[in-house]
Design a protein around this motif. Structure first.
Motif, PDB file in Angstrom:
ATOM      1  N   GLY A  48      59.638  28.251  10.220  1.00  9.55           N
ATOM      2  CA  GLY A  48      59.607  26.811  10.421  1.00  9.55           C
ATOM      3  C   GLY A  48      60.771  26.019   9.878  1.00  9.55           C
ATOM      4  N   ALA A  49      61.778  26.675   9.280  1.00  7.58           N
ATOM      5  CA  ALA A  49      62.932  25.934   8.785  1.00  7.58           C
ATOM      6  C   ALA A  49      63.703  25.320   9.953  1.00  7.58           C
ATOM      7  CB  ALA A  49      63.845  26.846   7.974  1.00  7.58           C
ATOM      8  N   VAL A  50      64.234  24.129   9.724  1.00 10.24           N
ATOM      9  CA  VAL A  50      64.998  23.411  10.751  1.00 10.24           C
ATOM     10  C   VAL A  50      66.495  23.554  10.498  1.00 10.24           C
ATOM     11  CG1 VAL A  50      65.401  21.168  11.824  1.00 10.24           C
ATOM     12  CG2 VAL A  50      63.099  21.810  11.087  1.00 10.24           C
ATOM     13  N   GLY A  51      66.903  23.400   9.250  1.00  8.32           N
ATOM     14  CA  GLY A  51      68.304  23.599   8.913  1.00  8.32           C
ATOM     15  C   GLY A  51      69.218  22.481   9.366  1.00  8.32           C
ATOM     16  N   ASN A  52      68.699  21.248   9.408  1.00  6.00           N
ATOM     17  CA  ASN A  52      69.536  20.122   9.823  1.00  6.00           C
ATOM     18  C   ASN A  52      69.956  19.239   8.651  1.00  6.00           C
ATOM     19  OD1 ASN A  52      67.192  18.752   9.212  1.00  6.00           O
ATOM     20  ND2 ASN A  52      66.865  17.918  11.275  1.00  6.00           N
ATOM     21  N   GLY A  53      69.584  19.621   7.428  1.00  7.01           N
ATOM     22  CA  GLY A  53      69.948  18.862   6.250  1.00  7.01           C
ATOM     23  C   GLY A  53      69.145  17.597   6.043  1.00  7.01           C
ATOM     24  N   VAL A  54      68.169  17.341   6.921  1.00  7.16           N
ATOM     25  CA  VAL A  54      67.341  16.131   6.837  1.00  7.16           C
ATOM     26  C   VAL A  54      65.875  16.486   6.605  1.00  7.16           C
ATOM     27  CG1 VAL A  54      66.573  14.059   8.040  1.00  7.16           C
ATOM     28  CG2 VAL A  54      68.946  14.864   8.311  1.00  7.16           C
ATOM     29  N   ALA A  55      65.358  17.395   7.411  1.00  7.74           N
ATOM     30  CA  ALA A  55      63.972  17.849   7.254  1.00  7.74           C
ATOM     31  C   ALA A  55      63.849  18.729   6.009  1.00  7.74           C
ATOM     32  CB  ALA A  55      63.537  18.631   8.487  1.00  7.74           C
ATOM     33  N   ASN A  56      62.710  18.635   5.328  1.00  2.71           N
ATOM     34  CA  ASN A  56      62.463  19.440   4.137  1.00  2.71           C
ATOM     35  C   ASN A  56      62.126  20.873   4.548  1.00  2.71           C
ATOM     36  OD1 ASN A  56      61.831  20.398   1.586  1.00  2.71           O
ATOM     37  ND2 ASN A  56      59.790  19.478   1.579  1.00  2.71           N
ATOM     38  N   ASP A  57      63.006  21.806   4.213  1.00  2.00           N
ATOM     39  CA  ASP A  57      62.808  23.202   4.595  1.00  2.00           C
ATOM     40  C   ASP A  57      62.130  24.032   3.512  1.00  2.00           C
ATOM     41  OD1 ASP A  57      63.962  23.156   7.202  1.00  2.00           O
ATOM     42  OD2 ASP A  57      65.953  23.073   6.303  1.00  2.00           O
ATOM     43  N   ALA A  58      61.774  23.406   2.385  1.00  2.00           N
ATOM     44  CA  ALA A  58      61.161  24.155   1.285  1.00  2.00           C
ATOM     45  C   ALA A  58      59.869  24.860   1.697  1.00  2.00           C
ATOM     46  CB  ALA A  58      60.920  23.239   0.085  1.00  2.00           C
ATOM     47  N   PRO A  59      58.938  24.222   2.434  1.00  2.00           N
ATOM     48  CA  PRO A  59      57.719  24.936   2.822  1.00  2.00           C
ATOM     49  C   PRO A  59      57.998  26.180   3.663  1.00  2.00           C
ATOM     50  CG  PRO A  59      57.420  22.574   3.092  1.00  2.00           C
ATOM     51  CD  PRO A  59      58.870  22.780   2.821  1.00  2.00           C
ATOM     52  N   ALA A  60      58.982  26.112   4.540  1.00  2.00           N
ATOM     53  CA  ALA A  60      59.320  27.281   5.347  1.00  2.00           C
ATOM     54  C   ALA A  60      59.883  28.407   4.488  1.00  2.00           C
ATOM     55  CB  ALA A  60      60.328  26.888   6.430  1.00  2.00           C
ATOM     56  N   VAL A  61      60.723  28.053   3.524  1.00  2.00           N
ATOM     57  CA  VAL A  61      61.281  29.075   2.626  1.00  2.00           C
ATOM     58  C   VAL A  61      60.169  29.708   1.800  1.00  2.00           C
ATOM     59  CG1 VAL A  61      62.876  29.497   0.723  1.00  2.00           C
ATOM     60  CG2 VAL A  61      63.510  27.913   2.554  1.00  2.00           C
TER      61      VAL A  61
ATOM     62  N   GLY B 239      75.660  28.438   9.383  1.00  2.00           N
ATOM     63  CA  GLY B 239      75.949  27.221  10.101  1.00  2.00           C
ATOM     64  C   GLY B 239      74.908  26.137   9.971  1.00  2.00           C
ATOM     65  N   HIS B 240      74.002  26.251   9.010  1.00  5.36           N
ATOM     66  CA  HIS B 240      72.931  25.273   8.838  1.00  5.36           C
ATOM     67  C   HIS B 240      72.882  24.793   7.397  1.00  5.36           C
ATOM     68  CE1 HIS B 240      71.101  25.918  12.817  1.00  5.36           C
ATOM     69  NE2 HIS B 240      71.412  27.191  12.634  1.00  5.36           N
ATOM     70  N   VAL B 241      72.328  23.589   7.208  1.00  5.30           N
ATOM     71  CA  VAL B 241      72.068  23.039   5.875  1.00  5.30           C
ATOM     72  C   VAL B 241      70.559  22.991   5.686  1.00  5.30           C
ATOM     73  CG1 VAL B 241      72.333  21.071   4.340  1.00  5.30           C
ATOM     74  CG2 VAL B 241      74.175  21.661   5.927  1.00  5.30           C
ATOM     75  N   TYR B 242      70.072  23.709   4.686  1.00  6.55           N
ATOM     76  CA  TYR B 242      68.626  23.801   4.422  1.00  6.55           C
ATOM     77  C   TYR B 242      68.304  22.887   3.236  1.00  6.55           C
ATOM     78  CZ  TYR B 242      69.265  27.895   7.348  1.00  6.55           C
ATOM     79  OH  TYR B 242      69.605  28.733   8.391  1.00  6.55           O
ATOM     80  N   LEU B 243      67.564  21.833   3.504  1.00  2.20           N
ATOM     81  CA  LEU B 243      67.243  20.859   2.464  1.00  2.20           C
ATOM     82  C   LEU B 243      66.031  21.321   1.668  1.00  2.20           C
ATOM     83  CD1 LEU B 243      67.803  18.035   1.228  1.00  2.20           C
ATOM     84  CD2 LEU B 243      66.141  17.123   2.879  1.00  2.20           C
ATOM     85  N   TRP B 244      66.170  21.299   0.341  1.00  2.00           N
ATOM     86  CA  TRP B 244      65.046  21.600  -0.563  1.00  2.00           C
ATOM     87  C   TRP B 244      64.650  20.293  -1.218  1.00  2.00           C
ATOM     88  CZ3 TRP B 244      62.692  26.362  -1.285  1.00  2.00           C
ATOM     89  CH2 TRP B 244      61.699  26.398  -2.271  1.00  2.00           C
ATOM     90  N   ASP B 245      63.640  19.633  -0.661  1.00  4.49           N
ATOM     91  CA  ASP B 245      63.274  18.304  -1.125  1.00  4.49           C
ATOM     92  C   ASP B 245      61.910  18.348  -1.804  1.00  4.49           C
ATOM     93  OD1 ASP B 245      63.662  15.648  -1.580  1.00  4.49           O
ATOM     94  OD2 ASP B 245      63.097  14.989   0.433  1.00  4.49           O
ATOM     95  N   GLU B 246      61.795  19.151  -2.846  1.00  7.22           N
ATOM     96  CA  GLU B 246      60.579  19.296  -3.640  1.00  7.22           C
ATOM     97  C   GLU B 246      60.967  19.402  -5.106  1.00  7.22           C
ATOM     98  OE1 GLU B 246      58.085  22.445  -2.242  1.00  7.22           O
ATOM     99  OE2 GLU B 246      57.769  21.522  -0.282  1.00  7.22           O
ATOM    100  N   PRO B 247      60.068  19.041  -6.023  1.00  9.46           N
ATOM    101  CA  PRO B 247      60.419  19.018  -7.442  1.00  9.46           C
ATOM    102  C   PRO B 247      60.297  20.363  -8.152  1.00  9.46           C
ATOM    103  CG  PRO B 247      58.212  18.159  -7.159  1.00  9.46           C
ATOM    104  CD  PRO B 247      58.747  18.414  -5.775  1.00  9.46           C
ATOM    105  N   SER B 248      59.885  21.420  -7.448  1.00 15.27           N
ATOM    106  CA  SER B 248      59.799  22.734  -8.083  1.00 15.27           C
ATOM    107  C   SER B 248      60.517  23.762  -7.223  1.00 15.27           C
ATOM    108  CB  SER B 248      58.341  23.159  -8.284  1.00 15.27           C
ATOM    109  OG  SER B 248      57.684  23.324  -7.046  1.00 15.27           O
ATOM    110  N   GLY B 249      60.968  24.832  -7.885  1.00 15.32           N
ATOM    111  CA  GLY B 249      61.651  25.896  -7.187  1.00 15.32           C
ATOM    112  C   GLY B 249      60.677  26.912  -6.624  1.00 15.32           C
ATOM    113  N   VAL B 250      61.171  28.126  -6.388  1.00 15.46           N
ATOM    114  CA  VAL B 250      60.361  29.174  -5.782  1.00 15.46           C
ATOM    115  C   VAL B 250      60.519  30.456  -6.589  1.00 15.46           C
ATOM    116  CG1 VAL B 250      62.191  29.892  -4.186  1.00 15.46           C
ATOM    117  CG2 VAL B 250      59.793  30.355  -3.611  1.00 15.46           C
ATOM    118  N   SER B 251      59.442  31.208  -6.704  1.00 12.12           N
ATOM    119  CA  SER B 251      59.441  32.470  -7.447  1.00 12.12           C
ATOM    120  C   SER B 251      59.332  33.644  -6.489  1.00 12.12           C
ATOM    121  CB  SER B 251      58.267  32.518  -8.439  1.00 12.12           C
ATOM    122  OG  SER B 251      58.348  31.481  -9.381  1.00 12.12           O
TER     123      SER B 251
END
Length: 267
Positions: A16-29, A49-61
């Protein structure tokens, strides 16, 4: 278009990642990481060739367990794949004890390669405050870890390898820009090789820190704080050679400097 699915490859766009630098891709990751963990191994892949935005306050394990380790974990990007923080990391992800973006634990044969990690502007950073973690942090008994050919831009600390088990940690060919502290290898029971990294715009903390057993070879450092700090504590031995360091404190020996071989560095 993105790379077709291959066995053992968890392409974030398939989740589900979009990779447009605008949509939040964190759930897909997160979904792709969860599938990799269930599989027990594999590659977390970010098409180029994409920008994956991580727009959440926690990282991933990306973490196995003491009795069910992950074997063969790769986090890899295609040409120009960029991961960008949209807000500070302020909340611990599961199984983390420090604020990290990507935390890897209880894993063997780990590779992080070919990604651009973009953090927050320097004025939004604070080593002890809002975003005080590492971008890529391999700990909790991870074995045989390689972090190579990545870019880390605007972070408190780029790479940390610590509490790792027997084996080899290789940190090579990375470009670290505007980091309060660049590359740290601590509490390793094996060996850490830190080589051919370029660190520029570094802040007030040690830009490279190696502890116990390791080699720091052929790095270029331009920083306002200490360049390379090293300690061969316990039964360790350290080699620091052929580095080029522009810093008010190029070298910072700590405990047991008599077990460190330091030669051929340029200041």
């Amino acid at each position: 278009r993105h790379t077709p699915a291959r066995e053992g490859v968890f392409n974030v766009m398939d989740y589900g990642a979009v990779g447009n630098g605008v949509a939040n891709d964190a759930p897909a990751v997160r979904a792709a990481v969860a599938a990799l963990i269930v599989n027990g191994s594999g590659e977390l892949y970010f098409p180029g060739g994409h920008v994956y935005l991580w727009d959440e306050p926690s990282g991933v394990s990306i973490v196995g367990s003491e009795y069910d380790r992950l074997e063969g974990v790769r986090v890899r990007g295609g040409a120009g794949a960029r991961l960008k923080l949209g807000q500070p990391i302020t909340t611990l992800a599961p199984q983390q004890y420090i604020l990290d973006w990507f935390y890897i634990g209880f894993a063997s044969d780990v590779l992080v390669e070919g990604l651009i990690f973009e953090g927050l502007p320097v004025e939004q950073q604070s080593f002890e405050g809002v975003y005080s973690g590492r971008v890529v942090h391999s700990g909790a008994a991870s074995h045989r870890v390689t972090v190579r050919d990545n870019v880390f831009l605007n972070f408190n600390s780029g790479i940390a390898v610590d509490h790792s088990g027997a084996g080899l940690a290789i940190i090579a060919g990375n470009y670290v820009v505007n980091s309060w502290a660049g590359i740290w290898a601590t509490n390793t029971q094996g060996q850490a090789i830190i080589t051919n990294n370029f660190i520029t715009g570094g802040g007030p903390y040690n830009q490279i820190y190696v502890e116990r057993v390791g080699a720091v070879v052929g790095n270029v450092i331009q920083a306002s704080g200490p360049g390379i700090a090293y300690t061969a504590k316990w039964d360790g031995a350290i080699l620091v050679t052929n580095n080029y360091i522009q810093s008010p404190t190029p070298l910072r020996p700590l405990m047991t400097p008599d077990r460190a071989l330091v030669e051929g560095n340029l200041f």
